[in-house]
Design a protein around this motif. Sequence first.
Motif, PDB file in Angstrom:
ATOM      1  N   LYS A  60     -18.795   5.505  -7.637  1.00 42.15           N
ATOM      2  CA  LYS A  60     -17.506   5.863  -7.031  1.00 42.15           C
ATOM      3  C   LYS A  60     -16.395   5.865  -8.078  1.00 42.15           C
ATOM      4  N   SER A 120       0.883  -1.179   0.000  1.00 48.64           N
ATOM      5  CA  SER A 120       0.000   0.000   0.000  1.00 48.64           C
ATOM      6  C   SER A 120       0.915   1.222   0.000  1.00 48.64           C
ATOM      7  N   SER A 121       0.619   2.194  -0.849  1.00 46.82           N
ATOM      8  CA  SER A 121       1.501   3.376  -0.888  1.00 46.82           C
ATOM      9  C   SER A 121       1.441   4.120   0.448  1.00 46.82           C
ATOM     10  N   ARG A 173      -5.517  -0.041   0.891  1.00 42.93           N
ATOM     11  CA  ARG A 173      -6.487   0.104   1.978  1.00 42.93           C
ATOM     12  C   ARG A 173      -7.410   1.298   1.761  1.00 42.93           C
ATOM     13  N   GLY A 174      -8.663   1.127   2.168  1.00 39.80           N
ATOM     14  CA  GLY A 174      -9.616   2.232   2.169  1.00 39.80           C
ATOM     15  C   GLY A 174     -10.069   2.507   3.590  1.00 39.80           C
ATOM     16  N   ARG A 175     -11.045   3.370   3.728  1.00 39.26           N
ATOM     17  CA  ARG A 175     -11.569   3.659   5.067  1.00 39.26           C
ATOM     18  C   ARG A 175     -12.345   2.460   5.595  1.00 39.26           C
ATOM     19  N   GLN A 191      -0.980  -2.189  -6.154  1.00 42.48           N
ATOM     20  CA  GLN A 191      -0.970  -2.369  -4.703  1.00 42.48           C
ATOM     21  C   GLN A 191      -1.506  -3.768  -4.405  1.00 42.48           C
TER      22      GLN A 191
HETATM   23  C1  BTN Z   1     -11.647   4.894   0.410  1.00 45.36           C
HETATM   24  O1  BTN Z   1     -12.363   5.015  -0.581  1.00 45.36           O
HETATM   25  O2  BTN Z   1     -12.069   4.389   1.462  1.00 45.36           O
HETATM   26  C2  BTN Z   1     -10.237   5.421   0.363  1.00 45.36           C
HETATM   27  C3  BTN Z   1      -9.427   4.707  -0.680  1.00 45.36           C
HETATM   28  C4  BTN Z   1      -7.994   5.176  -0.692  1.00 45.36           C
HETATM   29  C5  BTN Z   1      -7.135   4.349  -1.630  1.00 45.36           C
HETATM   30  C6  BTN Z   1      -5.760   4.918  -1.788  1.00 45.36           C
HETATM   31  S1  BTN Z   1      -4.869   4.142  -3.082  1.00 45.36           S
HETATM   32  C7  BTN Z   1      -3.412   4.939  -2.588  1.00 45.36           C
HETATM   33  C8  BTN Z   1      -3.392   4.903  -1.063  1.00 45.36           C
HETATM   34  N1  BTN Z   1      -2.840   3.657  -0.593  1.00 45.36           N
HETATM   35  C9  BTN Z   1      -3.731   2.910   0.052  1.00 45.36           C
HETATM   36  O3  BTN Z   1      -3.515   1.785   0.548  1.00 45.36           O
HETATM   37  N2  BTN Z   1      -4.909   3.547   0.092  1.00 45.36           N
HETATM   38  C10 BTN Z   1      -4.845   4.837  -0.567  1.00 45.36           C
END
Ligand code: BTN
Length: 284
Positions: free
Chosen positions: A143, A45-46, A72-74, A68
């Motif tokens: 989205k 994950s960045s 990860r997201g929220r 990736q």
């Molecule tokens: C969301 O929609 O919940 C947030 C998504 C965020 C994704 C980005 S991709 C680059 C950065 N690295 C991650 O692991 N997540 C964010």
Amino acid sequence: MNPNRSSNLFDPERGENPLSLDEILTHLVTERIGRHLTILEEVDSSNSHLAREAERLPDGAVCVAELQTAGRGRHGRAWTSPPRRNLMFSVVFKESSIPGPIATLIGALSTVQATRGVGDWIALKWPNDLVSESQDDGAVEKKVGGVLSETKTDRAGKPFLILGIGINVNSRLEDFPEEIRERVSTLSFLSGQVWNRNCLLAEILNRIEALWKSTEATGTESIIDEARRNCSTLGKQVRLRIGDQVIEGEAVDLDPMGRLLLRDETGYVYPVELGEVVQARRIT
Ligand code: BTN
């Protein structure tokens, strides 16, 4: 500071459109953000990568990944994207007092500004989603991207912030799992064009720097105003999930901290800091 809009669109004659440091730097006009920029073919994950490397990196360093493996997201969700088609990048802020919710707005609004002009309207869905909203009834939000801001501390206890952004740029709708295909879109699908990810990334970073600078200099008023102008959630009757709780109300405004102001059925207006909009409908 704003590279020619049309340069964001990729000329298919040029073949594949890999991320290119040279091309990104050609369009970057920043002083602080992206002056240290790493392109990774693959990373978990960045955001996680920058969190691990933050201590040795300068303020404003950027990491952008072609793939990736544990994006990860929220709310602990995964962020998945096929390789080499979209944008997944993070910026580390080591010298800033801008809080996470405002950083999230800056990330989202920079993307809104940089993509303005595509066939549909890309809006902020409070607090962190980028959506394309149907102009007809406003009912169908798809989205297109998301923002994940995380605050961490280094070994000396000094806080730093990581702003991560994922955008569906050139992936095809077939690239998404069938069960979510109805709820997602891409810049390419909306505009009917293949986008140049290098120009788009540079333009978003340019805008992040400008919005960050003005917010640090003058406070949150102008970023909140920009959020109000570009927020698809405001003016709607919304249902919000906050942990196990679901609440409902009219989304009337954003406060200076980026919180959503909800009006309940008694007319009482109160701020909501965290949550996920699970349903939103226009008030007729
Ligand atoms: C969301 O929609 O919940 C947030 C998504 C965020 C994704 C980005 S991709 C680059 C950065 N690295 C991650 O692991 N997540 C964010």
